[in-house]
Scaffold this motif. Structure first.
Motif, PDB file in Angstrom:
ATOM      1  N   LEU A 109       0.094   2.278  -0.389  1.00 48.43           N
ATOM      2  CA  LEU A 109      -0.392   3.617  -0.067  1.00 48.43           C
ATOM      3  C   LEU A 109      -1.819   3.573   0.451  1.00 48.43           C
ATOM      4  O   LEU A 109      -2.582   2.687   0.081  1.00 48.43           O
ATOM      5  N   PRO A 110      -2.193   4.553   1.264  1.00 49.55           N
ATOM      6  CA  PRO A 110      -3.600   4.673   1.632  1.00 49.55           C
ATOM      7  C   PRO A 110      -4.432   4.850   0.360  1.00 49.55           C
ATOM      8  O   PRO A 110      -4.018   5.550  -0.582  1.00 49.55           O
ATOM      9  N   GLU A 111      -5.572   4.219   0.313  1.00 52.74           N
ATOM     10  CA  GLU A 111      -6.425   4.258  -0.876  1.00 52.74           C
ATOM     11  C   GLU A 111      -6.751   5.693  -1.303  1.00 52.74           C
ATOM     12  O   GLU A 111      -6.718   6.019  -2.483  1.00 52.74           O
ATOM     13  N   ALA A 112      -7.037   6.555  -0.345  1.00 45.30           N
ATOM     14  CA  ALA A 112      -7.401   7.936  -0.673  1.00 45.30           C
ATOM     15  C   ALA A 112      -6.246   8.667  -1.351  1.00 45.30           C
ATOM     16  O   ALA A 112      -6.468   9.506  -2.224  1.00 45.30           O
ATOM     17  N   LEU A 113      -5.000   8.352  -0.989  1.00 48.32           N
ATOM     18  CA  LEU A 113      -3.846   8.998  -1.607  1.00 48.32           C
ATOM     19  C   LEU A 113      -3.688   8.537  -3.054  1.00 48.32           C
ATOM     20  O   LEU A 113      -3.377   9.330  -3.934  1.00 48.32           O
ATOM     21  N   GLU A 114      -3.946   7.257  -3.305  1.00 42.44           N
ATOM     22  CA  GLU A 114      -3.898   6.744  -4.671  1.00 42.44           C
ATOM     23  C   GLU A 114      -4.948   7.434  -5.537  1.00 42.44           C
ATOM     24  O   GLU A 114      -4.705   7.747  -6.694  1.00 42.44           O
ATOM     25  N   GLU A 115      -6.119   7.689  -4.966  1.00 41.65           N
ATOM     26  CA  GLU A 115      -7.221   8.295  -5.716  1.00 41.65           C
ATOM     27  C   GLU A 115      -7.009   9.779  -5.984  1.00 41.65           C
ATOM     28  O   GLU A 115      -7.426  10.286  -7.013  1.00 41.65           O
ATOM     29  N   CYS A 116      -6.378  10.503  -5.064  1.00 45.64           N
ATOM     30  CA  CYS A 116      -6.242  11.948  -5.252  1.00 45.64           C
ATOM     31  C   CYS A 116      -4.993  12.306  -6.045  1.00 45.64           C
ATOM     32  O   CYS A 116      -4.821  13.457  -6.420  1.00 45.64           O
ATOM     33  N   HIS A 117      -4.120  11.339  -6.312  1.00 44.68           N
ATOM     34  CA  HIS A 117      -2.932  11.535  -7.127  1.00 44.68           C
ATOM     35  C   HIS A 117      -2.031  12.657  -6.586  1.00 44.68           C
ATOM     36  O   HIS A 117      -1.515  13.454  -7.332  1.00 44.68           O
ATOM     37  N   GLY A 118      -1.847  12.691  -5.283  1.00 46.34           N
ATOM     38  CA  GLY A 118      -0.904  13.635  -4.707  1.00 46.34           C
ATOM     39  C   GLY A 118       0.522  13.222  -5.036  1.00 46.34           C
ATOM     40  O   GLY A 118       0.777  12.100  -5.439  1.00 46.34           O
ATOM     41  N   ALA A 119       1.457  14.124  -4.892  1.00 49.45           N
ATOM     42  CA  ALA A 119       2.869  13.822  -5.138  1.00 49.45           C
ATOM     43  C   ALA A 119       3.371  12.882  -4.041  1.00 49.45           C
ATOM     44  O   ALA A 119       2.996  13.012  -2.888  1.00 49.45           O
ATOM     45  N   ILE A 120       4.242  11.954  -4.420  1.00 47.73           N
ATOM     46  CA  ILE A 120       4.855  11.028  -3.473  1.00 47.73           C
ATOM     47  C   ILE A 120       6.365  11.234  -3.582  1.00 47.73           C
ATOM     48  O   ILE A 120       6.920  11.110  -4.669  1.00 47.73           O
ATOM     49  N   VAL A 121       7.011  11.553  -2.467  1.00 52.47           N
ATOM     50  CA  VAL A 121       8.450  11.827  -2.497  1.00 52.47           C
ATOM     51  C   VAL A 121       9.174  11.019  -1.439  1.00 52.47           C
ATOM     52  O   VAL A 121       8.577  10.570  -0.460  1.00 52.47           O
ATOM     53  N   GLY A 122      10.477  10.859  -1.644  1.00 52.90           N
ATOM     54  CA  GLY A 122      11.321  10.179  -0.666  1.00 52.90           C
ATOM     55  C   GLY A 122      11.697  11.111   0.466  1.00 52.90           C
ATOM     56  O   GLY A 122      11.514  12.325   0.386  1.00 52.90           O
ATOM     57  N   TRP A 123      12.211  10.543   1.513  1.00 50.99           N
ATOM     58  CA  TRP A 123      12.607  11.279   2.711  1.00 50.99           C
ATOM     59  C   TRP A 123      13.564  12.418   2.375  1.00 50.99           C
ATOM     60  O   TRP A 123      13.471  13.504   2.889  1.00 50.99           O
ATOM     61  N   ASN A 124      14.536  12.156   1.498  1.00 49.52           N
ATOM     62  CA  ASN A 124      15.543  13.153   1.172  1.00 49.52           C
ATOM     63  C   ASN A 124      15.073  14.094   0.081  1.00 49.52           C
ATOM     64  O   ASN A 124      15.731  15.014  -0.269  1.00 49.52           O
TER      65      ASN A 124
END
Length: 124
Positions: A109-124
């Motif tokens: 993941l991009p480092e900034a995404l790891e730091e901001c703890h946004g939701a991570i979802v699959g395509w479906n």
């Protein structure tokens, strides 16, 4: 209760524009009315100065959106612009969601995404 269109900025790298159109089609098929504020190859700008691009082109588009979607591929992690867009959206209190490109689940993941703890979802 009916809601109007959502203003969304999709953070991605231009190499992934083709896959991004499939993602937008998927949203539409599932009844999501999205106004796309993203920069893509077909809506490109000719600016070269990084600060101008960030604060005069990208920032106003992100400001106009409620959600920043990060389209995650193996190359996304390396993009300075993607990381900046995530950091900027986080500072502005935007909802941030990472969506894996089909077949890319588990890539770094991009480092900034790891730091901001946004939701991570699959395509479906």
């Amino acid at each position: 209760m009916t809601t109007g269109p959502r203003n969304v900025f999709v953070s991605h790298i231009h190499k992934d524009d083709a896959g991004l159109s499939g993602f937008k089609d998927l949203l539409a098929k599932n009844g999501m009315d999205v106004r796309d504020y993203s920069i893509t190859s077909d809506k490109e700008n000719n600016a070269k100065a990084k600060d101008y691009i960030k604060y005069q082109i990208l920032a106003p588009r992100i400001d106009a959106c409620s959600t920043l979607v990060v389209y995650l591929t193996p190359e996304t992690k390396q993009s300075d612009y993607v990381n900046w867009e995530i950091e900027y959206a986080s500072k502005k209190g935007k909802t941030i969601v990472g969506v894996w490109e089909r077949g890319s689940r588990g890539c770094e993941l991009p480092e900034a995404l790891e730091e901001c703890h946004g939701a991570i979802v699959g395509w479906n």
